[in-house]
Design a protein around this motif. Structure first.
Motif, PDB file in Angstrom:
ATOM      1  N   ASP A  43      78.492  74.466 -81.678  1.00 38.43           N
ATOM      2  CA  ASP A  43      79.466  73.665 -82.413  1.00 38.43           C
ATOM      3  C   ASP A  43      78.876  72.309 -82.795  1.00 38.43           C
ATOM      4  N   ASN A  44      79.538  71.665 -83.757  1.00 37.38           N
ATOM      5  CA  ASN A  44      79.231  70.289 -84.137  1.00 37.38           C
ATOM      6  C   ASN A  44      80.218  69.363 -83.438  1.00 37.38           C
ATOM      7  N   VAL A  45      79.754  68.185 -83.054  1.00 38.02           N
ATOM      8  CA  VAL A  45      80.600  67.252 -82.314  1.00 38.02           C
ATOM      9  C   VAL A  45      80.490  65.859 -82.915  1.00 38.02           C
ATOM     10  N   VAL A  46      81.637  65.287 -83.262  1.00 43.17           N
ATOM     11  CA  VAL A  46      81.723  63.871 -83.618  1.00 43.17           C
ATOM     12  C   VAL A  46      82.339  63.172 -82.415  1.00 43.17           C
ATOM     13  N   ALA A  47      81.565  62.298 -81.781  1.00 41.04           N
ATOM     14  CA  ALA A  47      81.975  61.658 -80.536  1.00 41.04           C
ATOM     15  C   ALA A  47      82.338  60.206 -80.802  1.00 41.04           C
ATOM     16  N   CYS A  48      83.615  59.865 -80.666  1.00 39.49           N
ATOM     17  CA  CYS A  48      84.040  58.478 -80.837  1.00 39.49           C
ATOM     18  C   CYS A  48      83.802  57.724 -79.530  1.00 39.49           C
ATOM     19  N   LEU A  49      83.152  56.577 -79.648  1.00 40.69           N
ATOM     20  CA  LEU A  49      82.711  55.810 -78.485  1.00 40.69           C
ATOM     21  C   LEU A  49      83.414  54.463 -78.479  1.00 40.69           C
ATOM     22  N   PRO A  50      84.420  54.265 -77.619  1.00 40.28           N
ATOM     23  CA  PRO A  50      85.066  52.955 -77.526  1.00 40.28           C
ATOM     24  C   PRO A  50      84.034  51.883 -77.187  1.00 40.28           C
ATOM     25  N   PRO A  51      83.925  50.821 -78.001  1.00 41.51           N
ATOM     26  CA  PRO A  51      82.866  49.823 -77.785  1.00 41.51           C
ATOM     27  C   PRO A  51      82.854  49.235 -76.383  1.00 41.51           C
ATOM     28  N   HIS A  52      84.036  48.930 -75.817  1.00 39.73           N
ATOM     29  CA  HIS A  52      84.052  48.307 -74.490  1.00 39.73           C
ATOM     30  C   HIS A  52      83.582  49.279 -73.418  1.00 39.73           C
ATOM     31  N   GLU A  53      83.553  50.580 -73.729  1.00 36.79           N
ATOM     32  CA  GLU A  53      83.091  51.565 -72.750  1.00 36.79           C
ATOM     33  C   GLU A  53      81.610  51.879 -72.914  1.00 36.79           C
ATOM     34  N   GLY A  73      63.587  67.557 -76.945  1.00 37.93           N
ATOM     35  CA  GLY A  73      62.761  68.658 -77.418  1.00 37.93           C
ATOM     36  C   GLY A  73      62.759  69.851 -76.491  1.00 37.93           C
ATOM     37  N   ARG A  74      63.609  69.843 -75.469  1.00 43.63           N
ATOM     38  CA  ARG A  74      63.699  70.985 -74.568  1.00 43.63           C
ATOM     39  C   ARG A  74      64.145  72.223 -75.334  1.00 43.63           C
ATOM     40  N   SER A  75      63.613  73.357 -74.972  1.00 46.30           N
ATOM     41  CA  SER A  75      63.932  74.589 -75.686  1.00 46.30           C
ATOM     42  C   SER A  75      65.415  74.942 -75.587  1.00 46.30           C
ATOM     43  N   ASP A  76      66.020  74.614 -74.429  1.00 45.67           N
ATOM     44  CA  ASP A  76      67.443  74.930 -74.265  1.00 45.67           C
ATOM     45  C   ASP A  76      68.350  73.882 -74.899  1.00 45.67           C
ATOM     46  N   ARG A  77      67.763  72.855 -75.525  1.00 45.81           N
ATOM     47  CA  ARG A  77      68.534  71.830 -76.236  1.00 45.81           C
ATOM     48  C   ARG A  77      68.162  71.799 -77.723  1.00 45.81           C
ATOM     49  N   GLU A  78      67.550  72.848 -78.191  1.00 50.15           N
ATOM     50  CA  GLU A  78      67.083  72.887 -79.575  1.00 50.15           C
ATOM     51  C   GLU A  78      68.256  72.792 -80.539  1.00 50.15           C
ATOM     52  N   GLY A  79      68.156  71.885 -81.493  1.00 48.57           N
ATOM     53  CA  GLY A  79      69.176  71.710 -82.521  1.00 48.57           C
ATOM     54  C   GLY A  79      70.339  70.832 -82.114  1.00 48.57           C
ATOM     55  N   TRP A  80      70.395  70.413 -80.858  1.00 47.68           N
ATOM     56  CA  TRP A  80      71.536  69.614 -80.404  1.00 47.68           C
ATOM     57  C   TRP A  80      71.620  68.286 -81.134  1.00 47.68           C
ATOM     58  N   ARG A  81      70.481  67.634 -81.356  1.00 48.33           N
ATOM     59  CA  ARG A  81      70.512  66.294 -81.939  1.00 48.33           C
ATOM     60  C   ARG A  81      71.056  66.310 -83.360  1.00 48.33           C
ATOM     61  N   ASP A  82      70.961  67.444 -84.043  1.00 47.09           N
ATOM     62  CA  ASP A  82      71.473  67.533 -85.413  1.00 47.09           C
ATOM     63  C   ASP A  82      72.951  67.871 -85.455  1.00 47.09           C
ATOM     64  N   ARG A  83      73.525  68.199 -84.306  1.00 47.84           N
ATOM     65  CA  ARG A  83      74.918  68.643 -84.298  1.00 47.84           C
ATOM     66  C   ARG A  83      75.836  67.696 -83.537  1.00 47.84           C
ATOM     67  N   ILE A  84      75.362  66.480 -83.282  1.00 52.34           N
ATOM     68  CA  ILE A  84      76.210  65.490 -82.633  1.00 52.34           C
ATOM     69  C   ILE A  84      76.069  64.162 -83.365  1.00 52.34           C
ATOM     70  N   ARG A  85      77.177  63.498 -83.562  1.00 53.61           N
ATOM     71  CA  ARG A  85      77.191  62.183 -84.215  1.00 53.61           C
ATOM     72  C   ARG A  85      78.110  61.269 -83.404  1.00 53.61           C
ATOM     73  N   GLY A  86      77.559  60.169 -82.926  1.00 53.42           N
ATOM     74  CA  GLY A  86      78.348  59.181 -82.203  1.00 53.42           C
ATOM     75  C   GLY A  86      78.815  58.077 -83.130  1.00 53.42           C
ATOM     76  N   ILE A  87      80.079  57.677 -82.988  1.00 50.97           N
ATOM     77  CA  ILE A  87      80.671  56.635 -83.825  1.00 50.97           C
ATOM     78  C   ILE A  87      81.411  55.651 -82.924  1.00 50.97           C
ATOM     79  N   ARG A  88      81.114  54.380 -83.065  1.00 51.03           N
ATOM     80  CA  ARG A  88      81.815  53.360 -82.279  1.00 51.03           C
ATOM     81  C   ARG A  88      83.220  53.172 -82.847  1.00 51.03           C
ATOM     82  N   CYS A  89      84.209  53.598 -82.099  1.00 55.02           N
ATOM     83  CA  CYS A  89      85.601  53.504 -82.548  1.00 55.02           C
ATOM     84  C   CYS A  89      86.508  53.717 -81.353  1.00 55.02           C
TER      85      CYS A  89
END
Length: 394
Positions: A43-53, A73-89
């Motif tokens: 899955d794709n994940v947009v993760a909202c990150l409260p600034p004070h946290e 770059g771990r084989s069991d984490r392949e593609g993870w970095r392209d499917r997560i986006r963190g946003i301060r909100c």
């Protein structure tokens, strides 16, 4: 005739295919473990990150560790970095929520599941939350974090979900939405308010193929994985709950298991106070003028807040069932309107509802005793009609 070149909405993600999630708060132990499971599923994940946290060294540590795994770059984490986006909100402004939703659509093309999972708990009796302006502000802060911030995210996402003609809004609350707890009055009120909002929302958005699900785990799952805020105590309530430990003491014991999160010990009561304020005195033995005093003793501490720091194994066990429930329900074609996680919580809610049902039966019996039935109204009407005729005849 429809424009053949007009862009069409992307097809809805099926339950077993990759979905795009937007989490309104992604730094709790529950959220981090959920994100790992979602990324492993594809899955794709947009993760909202409260600034004070995220700026809190301990609170953001697990999420930063997760991001490190995504970039490793771990084989069991392949593609993870392209499917997560963190946003301060943090959800406190509509503008911030709108920007987060817009960025999610820009990056991943759609939003399949909006998971409202922001939580924090204000601990204090009603009187303890009425003593000072700062304590009274905790009431507003409780509603801002649990109610208004999540409503803002929902309102920001609705135009996108309507345009897609599909979507799933999931709201993570607790069985506190059914069962109130002494010492958590504002948490219970904000939770009940959010659930009532969602119950109405579900009917409004059903014509647009948008589903709404309220997920209720045990109360400690939310309270022990998010910020705890303690209002200054009033001595009169120290021994008020003799049947068992009060919520303040229970949470304090959890925090005291780690020296870094321990609650500062309260100093002894002020000498100028009556002995009725002592730890060994019962409420019944206090003078009436002391009972009515709402002023906290200045020597007995101010507002204290802390994030519980649970051992990793304990955190895993605490949230595991809820995490799996969310992944199973999220994006389902026919999800439940409400899901209570765990048999213990379901039994507690059932017993509460049984009590309410008995109260309603008593209310109906009492109401029938004073009801005016339709037949009686007709008899009175007929008598009223006869009265004037007899008077004129005389």
């Amino acid at each position: 005739m429809a424009d053949q070149d007009a862009p069409s909405s992307p097809p809805a993600a099926t339950h077993n295919s990759p979905r795009t999630w937007l989490l309104t708060a992604a730094l709790s132990p529950l959220a981090v473990r959920l994100i790992r499971l979602l990324l492993a599923h594809g899955d794709n994940v947009v993760a909202c990150l409260p600034p004070h946290e995220i700026d809190h060294e301990e609170r953001g540590a697990e999420f930063r560790e997760l991001i490190g795994e995504c970039k490793s770059g771990r084989s069991d984490r392949e593609g993870w970095r392209d499917r997560i986006r963190g946003i301060r909100c943090d959800g406190r402004t509509m503008a911030g929520c709108g920007a987060a939703v817009a960025e999610a659509v820009e990056v991943f093309g759609r939003i399949d599941i909006l998971l409202c999972c922001k939580s924090e708990s204000v601990v204090g009796t009603v009187e303890e939350l009425s003593t000072t302006p700062v304590a009274r502000n905790l009431v507003r802060d409780q509603f801002e974090s649990v109610f208004f911030s999540q409503v803002n995210f929902i309102k920001a996402a609705l135009p996108v979900l309507r345009a897609q003609h599909t979507g799933h809004i999931m709201v993570l609350t607790s069985i506190g939405g059914h069962i109130a707890t002494p010492g958590l009055s504002m948490y219970s009120a904000a939770t009940w308010g959010l659930e009532g909002f969602c119950d109405s929302l579900a009917y409004e958005v059903a014509p647009f193929n948008i589903k709404v699900t309220i997920v209720q785990p045990n109360q400690e799952i939310q309270t022990l994985t998010n910020r705890l805020i303690f209002a200054p105590p009033i001595p009169a309530y120290e021994n008020a709950f003799e049947a068992g430990p009060n919520v303040r003491d229970i949470f304090a014991k959890v925090l005291n298991t780690d020296p870094e999160t321990a609650v500062p010990p309260l100093p002894s009561p002020s000498p100028s106070k009556s002995p009725g304020h002592g730890h060994t005195e019962s409420v019944a033995s206090m003078d009436s003028d002391i009972d009515m005093n709402l002023d906290p003793d200045p020597a007995r501490g101010e507002i204290f807040q802390q994030y519980p720091k649970l051992p990793p194994g304990a955190a895993d066990r605490l949230v595991a069932e809820t995490v799996h429930a969310l992944t199973a329900i999220g994006g389902h074609e026919n999800p439940p309107a409400r899901h209570i996680v765990g048999g213990e919580g379901a039994i507690a809610v059932r017993e509460k509802l049984k009590t309410v049902s008995e109260e309603l039966e008593d209310f109906v019996d009492a109401s029938l005793a004073v009801d005016i039935f339709e037949s009686e109204l007709k008899d009175e009407a007929r008598e009223g009609e006869k009265g004037p005729v007899e008077e004129t005849s005389n």
